[in-house]
Design a protein around this motif. Structure first.
Motif, PDB file in Angstrom:
ATOM      1  N   SER A  13       3.825   3.715   0.637  1.00 33.15           N
ATOM      2  CA  SER A  13       4.932   2.890   1.130  1.00 33.15           C
ATOM      3  C   SER A  13       6.219   3.159   0.353  1.00 33.15           C
ATOM      4  O   SER A  13       7.304   3.169   0.932  1.00 33.15           O
ATOM      5  N   ILE A  14       6.115   3.385  -0.956  1.00 31.69           N
ATOM      6  CA  ILE A  14       7.298   3.698  -1.760  1.00 31.69           C
ATOM      7  C   ILE A  14       7.893   5.029  -1.317  1.00 31.69           C
ATOM      8  O   ILE A  14       9.118   5.180  -1.217  1.00 31.69           O
ATOM      9  N   ALA A  15       7.041   6.023  -1.032  1.00 27.25           N
ATOM     10  CA  ALA A  15       7.527   7.326  -0.585  1.00 27.25           C
ATOM     11  C   ALA A  15       8.279   7.218   0.737  1.00 27.25           C
ATOM     12  O   ALA A  15       9.233   7.965   0.991  1.00 27.25           O
ATOM     13  N   LEU A  16       7.878   6.277   1.593  1.00 33.99           N
ATOM     14  CA  LEU A  16       8.524   6.114   2.895  1.00 33.99           C
ATOM     15  C   LEU A  16       9.886   5.432   2.810  1.00 33.99           C
ATOM     16  O   LEU A  16      10.813   5.793   3.536  1.00 33.99           O
ATOM     17  N   ALA A  17      10.010   4.444   1.930  1.00 32.55           N
ATOM     18  CA  ALA A  17      11.217   3.610   1.940  1.00 32.55           C
ATOM     19  C   ALA A  17      11.979   3.579   0.629  1.00 32.55           C
ATOM     20  O   ALA A  17      13.087   3.037   0.585  1.00 32.55           O
ATOM     21  N   GLY A  18      11.412   4.121  -0.459  1.00 30.71           N
ATOM     22  CA  GLY A  18      12.101   4.012  -1.745  1.00 30.71           C
ATOM     23  C   GLY A  18      12.175   2.563  -2.189  1.00 30.71           C
ATOM     24  O   GLY A  18      11.306   1.748  -1.826  1.00 30.71           O
ATOM     25  N   PRO A  19      13.181   2.182  -2.949  1.00 31.51           N
ATOM     26  CA  PRO A  19      13.297   0.797  -3.433  1.00 31.51           C
ATOM     27  C   PRO A  19      13.375  -0.250  -2.322  1.00 31.51           C
ATOM     28  O   PRO A  19      13.026  -1.411  -2.537  1.00 31.51           O
ATOM     29  N   SER A  20      13.802   0.155  -1.121  1.00 33.13           N
ATOM     30  CA  SER A  20      13.889  -0.817  -0.028  1.00 33.13           C
ATOM     31  C   SER A  20      12.515  -1.302   0.413  1.00 33.13           C
ATOM     32  O   SER A  20      12.411  -2.222   1.229  1.00 33.13           O
ATOM     33  N   ILE A  21      11.457  -0.698  -0.161  1.00 31.52           N
ATOM     34  CA  ILE A  21      10.105  -1.175   0.129  1.00 31.52           C
ATOM     35  C   ILE A  21       9.973  -2.639  -0.270  1.00 31.52           C
ATOM     36  O   ILE A  21       9.158  -3.384   0.291  1.00 31.52           O
ATOM     37  N   LEU A  22      10.781  -3.086  -1.224  1.00 33.14           N
ATOM     38  CA  LEU A  22      10.750  -4.488  -1.647  1.00 33.14           C
ATOM     39  C   LEU A  22      11.118  -5.398  -0.480  1.00 33.14           C
ATOM     40  O   LEU A  22      10.542  -6.477  -0.304  1.00 33.14           O
ATOM     41  N   LEU A  23      12.084  -4.972   0.325  1.00 36.74           N
ATOM     42  CA  LEU A  23      12.456  -5.748   1.519  1.00 36.74           C
ATOM     43  C   LEU A  23      11.324  -5.727   2.539  1.00 36.74           C
ATOM     44  O   LEU A  23      11.069  -6.738   3.207  1.00 36.74           O
TER      45      LEU A  23
END
Length: 490
Positions: free
Chosen positions: A51-61
């Motif tokens: 999931s981090i690879a897909l969205a970067g830091p925006s994974i938090l959202l």
């Protein structure tokens, strides 16, 4: 199964007989930790890399948005569980407030979902054991843990609660230790393996900023971005709805169920958003490639080089926890299905400890057969059978929201359970008397259903998840046909 044909008054078929012979032995601390443990598993420890690879830091959202949807789904389930605490939650409520067909589909879908999840968890348990004991065949590890967890479930619901309590404690301690260690690195500006100073500012300055892949974009590796990450995120929350299954064996559901449900929000904030936020502050998000867990990387940054061994132990307990809770949920689901007439009658029998032994043993045997399938045809099992398991979660959540709307219509018509505080009330008076209301109940179910529909559409953009959507349609068709066949024989 239309959502608009709710009865004006309770039908005779709504009176689903579920005798109060299960032991109400689960205490508040059991429910709290069962609910917490259900949301923390290998999906967080290892799956978060994807999931981090897909969205970067925006994974938090993405975790915040997905977490809000899950919270509302569990609130809808808990609204019914508090007023009508019964074993087999989803299936019982679907039968009682919707139709027998809905109960059949809901119950067997959830049962098969957990069979598949348990199958995969047991299949990988050997890899964790082999980390320390490489000479032990993986099938031996799977067989030993299957027997041990099955035996634990036969001891009684209080023993199940204790096992889950301690399994959850181990996972919680691991995540909290990681968060504290990461914060120490940030606060004291300790050197990191990457050479980049640990800081929350890294969310916005490293690898393209907070939205490195935007809402949705396409690369040589496929679709990426915040929206695509939602697909992975939603599967991480599978198991949170276990709160509803425990309602029939909880000492005081009117107190424990609302408390455990409302705590879901802070659990998501701390154990998903907090943990991953700290990880990406210490370890640059674009260096998290999935070759090792993000948790291993941050432990290494803290200087604990035994991180892989520590995480291996935590993941082993997480696997045992998943199978333990899965076997519990499945045995209660079979018990409920049997009482509804949607499963063989022998599955509805209890032993002197209030345990549906037949349900436990039947689920264990089927899981054992499924594990054999994994070892003999691993590629087939993981690529196809697990596709059904993933979409089954969305089917389950969808049916919970539809059932909640049906529940309210039946309550409004004066059809509340006789042992509920709502008994004898109808109309707005009955709706106002609901103890633990779903917020904005006229709108929330439709918002959640639209969100789940969006997730299914997004799944179609991914080659691996597209299989799950196709499998889901076929699986629903199988359940519809199976119901018609079972009814034709009666």
């Amino acid at each position: 199964m239309s959502t608009t044909d709710a009865p004006k008054k309770p039908r005779e078929t709504d009176d689903v007989p579920v005798p109060a012979t299960l032991r109400k032995s689960l205490k508040n601390r059991h429910i709290q930790l069962i609910a917490l443990g259900g949301a923390i598993g290998t999906g967080l420890f290892y799956g978060s890399s994807e999931s981090i690879a897909l969205a970067g830091p925006s994974i938090l959202l993405a975790y915040l948005i997905g977490g809000f949807a899950i919270f509302m789904i569990v609130r809808a389930l808990s609204e019914m569980s508090v007023e009508d605490p019964k074993a087999g939650a989803f299936s019982y409520y679907a039968t009682r407030y919707w139709s027998k067909r809905a109960g059949f589909i809901s119950g067997w879908n959830y049962w098969f979902n957990y069979i598949l999840v348990s199958m995969v968890e047991l299949a990988v348990v050997g890899s964790f054991v082999n980390y320390w004991f490489p000479a032990i065949p993986t099938w031996v590890s799977a067989a030993v843990f299957l027997v041990l967890i099955t035996a634990a479930n036969l001891l009684g619901v209080s023993k199940f609660g204790e096992f889950e309590f301690w399994f959850a404690i181990i996972k919680i301690v691991a995540v909290i230790a990681m968060i504290i260690g990461g914060l120490a690195v940030i606060i004291f500006a300790l050197p990191t393996a990457s050479g980049i100073k640990a800081s929350f500012a890294n969310w916005f300055t490293v690898g393209g900023g907070f939205f490195p892949n935007g809402l949705m974009g396409h690369t040589d590796n496929g679709w990426t971005g915040l929206l695509m990450a939602l697909v992975v995120v939603m599967f991480s929350f599978g198991g949170t709805e276990l709160i509803g299954i425990t309602a029939g064996e909880t000492e005081d559901p009117k107190i424990t169920i609302p408390r455990a449900t409302n705590d879901i929000i802070w659990r998501i904030l701390v154990f998903y958003i907090g943990a991953l936020g700290v990880i990406m502050a210490v370890v640059p998000w674009n260096t998290i490639d999935g070759k090792s867990s993000p948790f291993v990387q941050i432990f290494d940054s803290v200087g604990i080089h035994a991180a892989a061994g520590i995480l291996n132990f935590v993941c082993l307990t997480a696997v045992m926890s998943v199978y333990n809770s899965g076997l519990y949920a499945n045995s209660r689901m079979l018990y409920s299905l049997a009482k509804q007439g949607n499963a063989p009658a022998y599955l509805g029998k209890l032993n002197s400890k209030g345990v549906p032994v037949a349900g436990v043993l039947t689920s264990a045997v089927i899981t054992a057969i499924a594990v054999v399938v994994v070892f003999v045809w691993p590629e087939f099992a993981f690529n196809y059978l697990m596709s059904i398991a993933t979409i089954a979660g969305i089917i389950n959540w969808t049916m919970i929201m539809f059932t909640e709307m049906k529940f309210r219509k039946v309550v409004e018509a004066g059809g509340a359970p006789e042992d509920s505080d709502l008994a004898g009330k109808s109309g707005q008076e009955a709706l106002d008397a609901i103890h633990f209301k779903l917020p904005f109940a006229k709108v929330t179910p439709w918002v959640v259903l639209e969100f789940l529909a969006l997730v299914v559409v997004l799944m179609c953009f991914s080659a691996s998840y597209r299989i799950a959507v196709i499998a889901g349609v076929i699986w629903l068709a199988i359940l519809f046909v199976a119901y018609q066949i079972t009814q034709a024989k009666k």
